[in-house]
Motif scaffolding. Structure first.
Motif, mmCIF file in Angstrom:
data_model
loop_
_atom_site.group_PDB
_atom_site.id
_atom_site.type_symbol
_atom_site.label_atom_id
_atom_site.label_comp_id
_atom_site.label_asym_id
_atom_site.label_seq_id
_atom_site.Cartn_x
_atom_site.Cartn_y
_atom_site.Cartn_z
ATOM 1 N N LEU A 49 1.216 -1.168 -0.342
ATOM 2 C CA LEU A 49 -0.328 0.244 -0.160
ATOM 3 C C LEU A 49 0.993 1.328 0.046
ATOM 4 C CD1 LEU A 49 -2.556 1.170 -0.070
ATOM 5 C CD2 LEU A 49 -2.535 1.283 2.276
ATOM 6 N N ALA A 50 2.126 1.391 0.637
ATOM 7 C CA ALA A 50 2.356 2.512 0.843
ATOM 8 C C ALA A 50 3.455 2.631 -0.504
ATOM 9 C CB ALA A 50 3.568 2.233 1.991
ATOM 10 N N GLN A 51 4.300 1.577 -1.093
ATOM 11 C CA GLN A 51 4.490 1.598 -2.115
ATOM 12 C C GLN A 51 4.243 1.568 -3.689
ATOM 13 O OE1 GLN A 51 7.895 -0.221 -3.238
ATOM 14 N NE2 GLN A 51 7.966 0.558 -5.148
ATOM 15 N N GLN A 52 2.290 1.857 -3.146
ATOM 16 C CA GLN A 52 1.954 2.079 -4.242
ATOM 17 C C GLN A 52 1.889 3.653 -4.165
ATOM 18 O OE1 GLN A 52 -2.276 0.750 -3.481
ATOM 19 N NE2 GLN A 52 -3.163 1.808 -5.651
ATOM 20 N N ALA A 183 8.963 11.100 -2.443
ATOM 21 C CA ALA A 183 8.131 10.555 -2.413
ATOM 22 C C ALA A 183 8.295 9.747 -1.507
ATOM 23 C CB ALA A 183 6.989 10.706 -3.755
ATOM 24 N N VAL A 184 6.871 9.741 -0.671
ATOM 25 C CA VAL A 184 6.567 9.241 0.535
ATOM 26 C C VAL A 184 5.206 8.768 0.578
ATOM 27 C CG1 VAL A 184 6.006 10.465 2.087
ATOM 28 C CG2 VAL A 184 7.051 8.065 3.139
ATOM 29 N N GLY A 185 5.025 7.573 1.041
ATOM 30 C CA GLY A 185 3.733 6.660 0.877
ATOM 31 C C GLY A 185 3.704 6.469 2.424
ATOM 32 N N PHE A 186 2.509 5.404 2.782
ATOM 33 C CA PHE A 186 2.135 5.781 4.151
ATOM 34 C C PHE A 186 1.669 4.085 3.424
ATOM 35 C CE2 PHE A 186 2.872 9.925 5.415
ATOM 36 C CZ PHE A 186 4.475 9.913 6.043
ATOM 37 N N GLY A 187 1.979 3.498 4.626
ATOM 38 C CA GLY A 187 0.784 1.941 5.004
ATOM 39 C C GLY A 187 -0.469 2.223 6.294
ATOM 40 N N ALA A 188 -1.280 1.495 6.331
ATOM 41 C CA ALA A 188 -2.573 1.531 7.215
ATOM 42 C C ALA A 188 -1.624 1.545 8.300
ATOM 43 C CB ALA A 188 -3.476 0.029 7.626
#
Length: 270
Positions: A49-52, A183-188
């Protein structure tokens, strides 16, 4: 003295107690294995999810730079930018980038840290409140209801572009800067995050010239391998009396848009 039946009964109880203890240990071990497996599965789903989310943020930044600098890209990119944002992203004069700061408002996400500064602290990329450009939360992973705990975000930094054979100082004929996107993405779980970085090269938009050097760019060309290139001719001049003479001419074909891809940080806990 104990009779034979009593000794047998005591022996049987010892076996039963030992078996119960062993069964308890096996049950606890199985429980911990199942719990550990669930945690691993949760981390795998959160990482995906974070990667996406990070990839979406990276794509949004590249799209913004493509539009602002009129740089063709192989993928579809349609976004309307305010004129002030386009001016702020000028790759030659860099008016939206203040040394030692990250912008806000129309310059949100435009950072130019000093060598002694940390981009992470300056932009607050991993914090609840950040100076990065936020993007919408991605859809939950197929088959899961998990959603990102925080919106993905990105920041843009200018870095010098020195192609082969280019002199260190060309005055007004300086080429566009490169842009480094983080860029940074996070999980739940917000402690699960992925940070991606790319370097983006904008096109050289027009001929520039000084008494010492002239840079003449051709139009960008889309290649069959899904890359975009631009040929740049650099002419160096010498002055002899009242006459200018060509000292050297170099031709470089440069790749535009994304130059690299790096997964900088991936964490399960923080």
């Amino acid at each position: 003295m104990l009779n034979g039946n009593a000794r047998a009964h005591g022996f049987t109880m010892t076996i039963v107690v030992a078996a119960a203890a062993l069964l308890g240990l096996l049950t606890m071990a199985t429980f911990h294995i199942v719990l550990d497996q669930r945690q691993r599965t949760s981390l795998i789903v959160d990482h995906a999810l974070a990667q996406q989310a990070a990839e979406q943020a990276l794509g949004a930044a590249e799209c913004e730079l493509s539009v602002a600098t009129d740089t063709p890209t192989p993928s579809e990119c349609a976004v309307a930018l305010p004129q002030d944002r386009i001016v702020a992203l000028n790759p030659v004069t860099l008016p939206g980038f203040v040394i030692g700061a990250c912008g806000s408002g129309i310059t949100l996400g435009l950072c130019r840290p000093r060598p002694d500064q940390s981009l992470w602290e300056l932009a607050g990329l991993l914090d609840t409140t950040s100076l990065g450009v936020p993007i919408g939360l991605p859809a939950p992973t197929p088959g899961s209801e998990r959603a990102s705990a925080r919106a993905a975000r990105y920041v843009i930094e200018p870095i010098p572009d020195r192609w082969s054979g280019q002199i260190a100082q060309t005055g007004e004929a300086s080429p566009p800067w490169l842009y480094r996107i983080t860029a940074v993405g996070f999980g739940a779980d917000p402690a699960v995050y992925v940070v991606l970085q790319t370097v983006f090269r904008p096109r050289v938009s027009g001929q520039t010239s000084t008494p010492q050097i002239t840079i003449e760019p051709a139009r960008p060309v889309s290649r069959p391998n899904h890359t975009v290139t631009q040929t740049i001719q650099t002419t160096r001049w010498t002055t002899s009396g009242d006459q200018q003479q060509v000292a050297e001419t170099q031709t470089q074909t440069l790749k535009l848009g994304r130059l690299s891809w790096l997964e900088l940080i991936t964490e399960g806990t923080r």
